[in-house]
Design a protein around this motif. Sequence first.
Motif, short mmCIF file in Angstrom:
data_model
loop_
_atom_site.label_atom_id
_atom_site.label_comp_id
_atom_site.label_asym_id
_atom_site.label_seq_id
_atom_site.Cartn_x
_atom_site.Cartn_y
_atom_site.Cartn_z
N LEU A 1 -3.81 0.56 -6.77
CA LEU A 1 -4.59 0.23 -5.57
C LEU A 1 -3.74 -0.38 -4.46
O LEU A 1 -4.27 -0.84 -3.44
CB LEU A 1 -5.71 -0.75 -5.95
CG LEU A 1 -6.70 -0.26 -7.02
CD1 LEU A 1 -7.76 -1.33 -7.28
CD2 LEU A 1 -7.34 1.06 -6.62
N ALA A 2 -2.41 -0.39 -4.64
CA ALA A 2 -1.53 -1.04 -3.66
C ALA A 2 -1.69 -0.51 -2.23
O ALA A 2 -1.59 -1.29 -1.28
CB ALA A 2 -0.07 -0.91 -4.10
N PRO A 3 -1.95 0.79 -2.00
CA PRO A 3 -2.08 1.27 -0.61
C PRO A 3 -3.35 0.80 0.09
O PRO A 3 -3.48 0.98 1.31
CB PRO A 3 -2.08 2.80 -0.76
CG PRO A 3 -1.49 3.07 -2.09
CD PRO A 3 -1.91 1.92 -2.95
N ILE A 4 -4.30 0.22 -0.64
CA ILE A 4 -5.59 -0.10 -0.02
C ILE A 4 -5.45 -1.18 1.05
O ILE A 4 -6.00 -1.06 2.15
CB ILE A 4 -6.62 -0.53 -1.09
CG1 ILE A 4 -7.02 0.68 -1.92
CG2 ILE A 4 -7.85 -1.17 -0.45
CD1 ILE A 4 -8.03 0.38 -3.01
N PHE A 5 -4.69 -2.25 0.76
CA PHE A 5 -4.59 -3.32 1.76
C PHE A 5 -3.96 -2.83 3.06
O PHE A 5 -4.51 -3.12 4.15
CB PHE A 5 -3.82 -4.52 1.23
CG PHE A 5 -3.68 -5.61 2.25
CD1 PHE A 5 -4.72 -6.48 2.50
CD2 PHE A 5 -2.52 -5.73 3.01
CE1 PHE A 5 -4.61 -7.46 3.49
CE2 PHE A 5 -2.41 -6.69 3.99
CZ PHE A 5 -3.46 -7.57 4.22
N PRO A 6 -2.82 -2.10 3.05
CA PRO A 6 -2.30 -1.60 4.33
C PRO A 6 -3.30 -0.75 5.09
O PRO A 6 -3.38 -0.83 6.32
CB PRO A 6 -1.07 -0.79 3.90
CG PRO A 6 -0.67 -1.33 2.58
CD PRO A 6 -1.93 -1.78 1.93
N MET A 7 -4.08 0.07 4.38
CA MET A 7 -5.07 0.90 5.06
C MET A 7 -6.17 0.06 5.68
O MET A 7 -6.61 0.30 6.82
CB MET A 7 -5.64 1.92 4.07
CG MET A 7 -4.62 2.98 3.69
SD MET A 7 -5.07 4.16 2.39
CE MET A 7 -6.79 4.01 2.18
N LEU A 8 -6.63 -0.96 4.96
CA LEU A 8 -7.66 -1.85 5.51
C LEU A 8 -7.13 -2.62 6.72
O LEU A 8 -7.85 -2.82 7.71
CB LEU A 8 -8.14 -2.82 4.44
CG LEU A 8 -8.97 -2.23 3.30
CD1 LEU A 8 -9.27 -3.29 2.25
CD2 LEU A 8 -10.27 -1.62 3.83
N ALA A 9 -5.87 -3.06 6.62
CA ALA A 9 -5.27 -3.78 7.75
C ALA A 9 -5.19 -2.89 8.98
O ALA A 9 -5.47 -3.33 10.11
CB ALA A 9 -3.87 -4.29 7.36
N LEU A 10 -4.84 -1.63 8.77
CA LEU A 10 -4.78 -0.69 9.89
C LEU A 10 -6.16 -0.48 10.49
O LEU A 10 -6.33 -0.44 11.72
CB LEU A 10 -4.18 0.63 9.41
CG LEU A 10 -3.85 1.68 10.47
CD1 LEU A 10 -2.80 1.15 11.45
CD2 LEU A 10 -3.34 2.95 9.81
N LEU A 11 -7.17 -0.36 9.64
CA LEU A 11 -8.54 -0.17 10.13
C LEU A 11 -9.04 -1.39 10.90
O LEU A 11 -9.90 -1.26 11.78
CB LEU A 11 -9.48 0.12 8.96
CG LEU A 11 -9.35 1.50 8.31
CD1 LEU A 11 -10.22 1.59 7.07
CD2 LEU A 11 -9.74 2.59 9.31
N SER A 12 -8.49 -2.57 10.60
CA SER A 12 -8.93 -3.77 11.31
C SER A 12 -8.62 -3.70 12.81
O SER A 12 -9.25 -4.38 13.61
CB SER A 12 -8.27 -5.02 10.71
OG SER A 12 -6.90 -5.13 11.08
#
Length: 495
Positions: A465-476
Motif C-alpha cells: 500500500l506504499a503508493p497510496i499516501f503519495p497519491m492521496l497527497a497529490l489529490l489534496s
Amino acid sequence: MDFSPSGESLKSLAKAWPCAGSAILLLAAFPPFHLSLLVFVALTPWLASLKEPDARGFRSGWTFGFVYMLGQMFWLLPFVSKWTHSVPLAIIPWILAGLITAPFFGLAGWLIKLCWKNDWPWLIPVVWTGVEVLRSYFPVLAFPWGLAATPLADFPALMGLGHYGMIFFASAWCILPSVALAQAMSGQKFVEWRTSAMLFAFGLAISVVYWSLPESGEAKTILIAQPGADLAFGDPQTEAPRLKEAIDPILAQARLSKPDLVLLPEGVAGENASFPPDPPFPIDPHVPVLFGGVRDDGTHRYQTAFGFDGKWTYADKTRLVIFGEFVPGRNWIPFLSAFNLPSGDLDAAKEIKAVDVNGIRTGPLLCFEGLFPDLAFRQATNKAQVIAIMAIDDWYIGTNAPEQLAQGAPWRAVEAGLPVVRSASTGISLATDARGNILAKAPMGIRRALPARVVLPSTPQFFPLAPIFPMLALLSLIGVPIAVRLKRKKSGLVD
C-alpha cells in the motif's frame, strides 16, 4: 537622489525574510552542510508568517521556492560552465531552474495559507508533500530533487516511514514539528497543536520499529567497482584504454575472490551500442557482472543495464535526464546550440525490467533513475532481491550533487525493503541493507573494489500500500480548494 529604503521596501523585506530564512535553513540540512535534523524545524518561520492575516500565500511560497531551488541547483553553475567553458552561459540554466520550480512552491504557499485560514493545520504536511509529488513527476520536468526528508538518509532509524509511504510519507512527517512550532509561536495552547506533536511521536515510533526489524534471507557477496576514471570530462579518445586499465585489476580480484556478482557503473559498455555489448574490458564467463551503456536496436537508442553470467540479459532505462539524454525543443530553440548539448536523443523504455544474473534477481536503476521512489518499489514488485544503481556522477565533481545523489540509495532500500548496491565511476559507491544502514562505502575519486555482504530476501519485503499516501497527497492539491469552496458555500459566502 534619495537612495534610503522606503517604508514600503522595508515592509516587503520584513515579509520576505521568514520564507527566505526557512529556505536557507532547509538548505543547511542538505549536503555539503549535513545539518540534517534541521528538516524538523526549518519551515517554522515561513509557516508562522503564513498565519498572518495579510500574508500572500503564493507570493511567499514563490519566494521560498526561488531561494531554495537556487541553492539546491547551484551545482548547475560549475557543471554547465565546464560543459560550455562559459560562466555567463552557466548562469542562464541556473536562474531558469529557480524560475521554473518556484511556482510549485507558490502553489504550496497558497494551499498552506488556505489550511491556516480554515483551521486545518494537520493538512499542511499533506499539501507540502503533494507538491513534492507533483514536481517529482511533472511531465518532462520530472525531477525529485531536494525532497524534505532526503537528509534523513544520515539517520537510518528515522527513515522507516518511507517503507510505508515512500520518501513522501517521511517528508510529511518532517514538516509536523514546524507546524506545531508555528502554532505555538502564534500563541496557541498545547491542546491546539498537540495533534501535530502526537502524530510526530507516532511516526517516530513506526520508523524506529521498522529500522529494528531483523533481516532474513540468504547472504551474498557483491563486489562494487569504482573505477576512478572520469567518464564525463575525460578525453574521449583515451576513455577505452583508461577504462580497461581501471577495470582489469578489479575483475582480476573478482576472479580470485569469486563474488556472487560484480557491479560496474553506467557508461562502461563501449561505443558501438551493440547487443551483446563489446566493452573495453574482458568478459569472463566465470565472473557474473552487471554494468551500464547504450544499446541500439536499429530503431531506438536506449541507456541500458547489461547483465552477463555466461548468457546476456538487459533492461532499458525508463526515466531520462532532460537536456542530458533528451533535449525538448532541440529544433526550435536557437540558443540551445551554444550549450554543446549531446547530438542525439535517447529513448525511454516503456517497461521496468528486473534481470537475473547468477541466480540473483536484480532490479537495475540507471543513474537518474535512482532518485525515483516508484522505480525501486516497482522493481520490488518484479521480485527483485537487490536494487543495483549504476551511475556517472563525474559531471558534478566539486559540487554537493554527488552526495545528494548517493543519499537516494538508502531511501530506495527502505522503500523497496531491499538492499541497494551503487556503483559510480568516480564515486560515491556504496551498499546499504534493507533498513538504509550503510554497509560499505568508497571515498570519491579513487579506484576501489568494494566488497559488500548483503542479505537477499527469499520473499518480497515491500509494503503493497506504499503508493497510496503519495497519491492521496497529490489529490489534496485539488481536494483542499474544493473543500474550501464547499465550506464557504455552506456558510453562504459564495453563490
